[in-house]
Design a protein around this motif. Structure first.
Motif, short mmCIF file in Angstrom:
data_model
loop_
_atom_site.label_atom_id
_atom_site.label_comp_id
_atom_site.label_asym_id
_atom_site.label_seq_id
_atom_site.Cartn_x
_atom_site.Cartn_y
_atom_site.Cartn_z
N LYS A 47 0.84 -1.20 0.00
CA LYS A 47 0.00 0.00 0.00
C LYS A 47 0.87 1.25 0.00
CE LYS A 47 -3.85 2.13 2.41
NZ LYS A 47 -4.79 2.02 3.52
N GLU A 48 1.91 1.26 0.82
CA GLU A 48 2.84 2.40 0.87
C GLU A 48 3.52 2.59 -0.49
OE1 GLU A 48 6.89 3.83 3.20
OE2 GLU A 48 5.81 2.07 3.91
N PHE A 49 3.91 1.49 -1.13
CA PHE A 49 4.53 1.59 -2.44
C PHE A 49 3.55 2.15 -3.47
CE2 PHE A 49 5.65 0.03 -6.65
CZ PHE A 49 6.94 0.53 -6.75
N ASP A 50 2.30 1.71 -3.43
CA ASP A 50 1.29 2.22 -4.36
C ASP A 50 1.12 3.72 -4.22
OD1 ASP A 50 0.89 -0.32 -5.40
OD2 ASP A 50 -0.92 -0.70 -4.21
N VAL A 51 1.06 4.20 -2.98
CA VAL A 51 0.94 5.65 -2.73
C VAL A 51 2.18 6.37 -3.24
CG1 VAL A 51 0.84 7.41 -0.91
CG2 VAL A 51 -0.65 5.40 -0.80
N PHE A 52 3.34 5.81 -2.96
CA PHE A 52 4.59 6.39 -3.43
C PHE A 52 4.61 6.49 -4.95
CE2 PHE A 52 8.80 5.31 -5.20
CZ PHE A 52 9.48 6.47 -4.89
N PHE A 53 4.24 5.40 -5.61
CA PHE A 53 4.25 5.38 -7.07
C PHE A 53 3.24 6.36 -7.65
CE2 PHE A 53 3.25 3.61 -11.27
CZ PHE A 53 4.53 3.62 -11.82
N GLU A 54 2.06 6.43 -7.06
CA GLU A 54 1.04 7.38 -7.51
C GLU A 54 1.55 8.82 -7.40
OE1 GLU A 54 -3.25 8.87 -5.92
OE2 GLU A 54 -2.93 6.71 -5.98
N ASN A 55 2.18 9.14 -6.28
CA ASN A 55 2.74 10.48 -6.10
C ASN A 55 3.86 10.75 -7.09
OD1 ASN A 55 0.99 11.12 -4.02
ND2 ASN A 55 2.40 10.40 -2.44
N LEU A 56 4.64 9.74 -7.38
CA LEU A 56 5.74 9.88 -8.33
C LEU A 56 5.20 10.18 -9.74
CD1 LEU A 56 8.82 9.65 -8.46
CD2 LEU A 56 8.51 7.25 -9.04
N VAL A 57 4.16 9.46 -10.12
CA VAL A 57 3.53 9.68 -11.43
C VAL A 57 2.93 11.08 -11.49
CG1 VAL A 57 1.63 8.96 -12.94
CG2 VAL A 57 3.13 7.24 -11.90
N CYS A 58 2.29 11.49 -10.42
CA CYS A 58 1.70 12.83 -10.38
C CYS A 58 2.78 13.91 -10.51
CB CYS A 58 0.92 13.04 -9.09
SG CYS A 58 -0.59 12.07 -9.03
N ARG A 59 3.90 13.71 -9.85
CA ARG A 59 5.01 14.66 -9.98
C ARG A 59 5.49 14.73 -11.42
NH1 ARG A 59 9.34 13.57 -5.18
NH2 ARG A 59 8.52 15.08 -3.72
N ALA A 60 5.63 13.56 -12.03
CA ALA A 60 6.15 13.51 -13.39
C ALA A 60 5.20 14.18 -14.37
CB ALA A 60 6.41 12.06 -13.80
N LYS A 61 3.92 13.99 -14.19
CA LYS A 61 2.94 14.58 -15.10
C LYS A 61 2.56 15.99 -14.68
CE LYS A 61 0.84 10.31 -16.64
NZ LYS A 61 -0.40 9.54 -16.76
N ARG A 62 3.02 16.40 -13.50
CA ARG A 62 2.71 17.72 -12.96
C ARG A 62 1.21 17.92 -12.77
NH1 ARG A 62 7.37 20.48 -12.42
NH2 ARG A 62 9.03 19.90 -13.83
N PHE A 63 0.54 16.83 -12.40
CA PHE A 63 -0.88 16.91 -12.06
C PHE A 63 -1.00 17.18 -10.58
CE2 PHE A 63 -1.70 13.83 -15.69
CZ PHE A 63 -2.12 14.83 -16.54
N ARG A 64 -2.11 17.70 -10.20
CA ARG A 64 -2.39 17.89 -8.78
C ARG A 64 -3.20 16.69 -8.31
NH1 ARG A 64 -1.31 22.78 -6.39
NH2 ARG A 64 -2.36 22.81 -4.40
N CYS A 65 -2.63 15.94 -7.37
CA CYS A 65 -3.33 14.76 -6.86
C CYS A 65 -3.54 14.91 -5.36
CB CYS A 65 -2.50 13.50 -7.11
SG CYS A 65 -2.29 13.14 -8.85
N ASN A 66 -4.59 14.32 -4.87
CA ASN A 66 -4.87 14.38 -3.43
C ASN A 66 -4.40 13.13 -2.76
OD1 ASN A 66 -6.02 16.83 -3.88
ND2 ASN A 66 -8.10 16.03 -3.97
#
Length: 116
Positions: free
Chosen positions: A97-116
């Motif tokens: 679960k922690e890895f999934d959150v980490f990966f999601e945040n990483l993808v959001c950073r790369a795409k420069r999207f705003r994620c909650n």
């Protein structure tokens, strides 16, 4: 053989000294830019399966250095440590679960999207 034993003993002595230093020094004494030696201590500790010292070292560097490449490397080490310390399926599920959150945040950073 005695030299090897002495070197290993000296290394563990240094790791214990560094553990003590981490616990005693206040955070205002820690500055950015001089984290390479701490990373080396963390990798030595990781290689010797001293996971708690390695984790302390890597977390300290994450708190004091904002280098993105270093961030990814240290998060990888921290996931390795968590996996090594996992005792049961619940621990593994928490790591996943922690890895999934980490990966999601990483993808959001790369795409420069705003994620909650």
């Amino acid at each position: 053989m005695p030299i090897t034993i002495c070197l290993v003993g000296c290394m563990f002595s240094r790791i214990n000294t560094i553990k003590h230093w981490f616990r005693k020094n206040p955070s205002h004494n820690r500055t950015q830019g001089n984290t390479q030696k701490i990373i080396e201590v963390g990798t030595i500790a990781l290689e010797n399966r001293d996971y708690l010292t390695a984790k302390d070292a890597f977390l300290f560097v994450l708190d004091t250095d904002d280098n993105e490449q270093l961030y990814l490397t240290l998060k990888n080490y921290l996931f390795q440590i968590d996996i090594a310390l996992a005792a049961n399926e619940t621990d593994f599920l928490a790591i996943e679960k922690e890895f999934d959150v980490f990966f999601e945040n990483l993808v959001c950073r790369a795409k420069r999207f705003r994620c909650n």
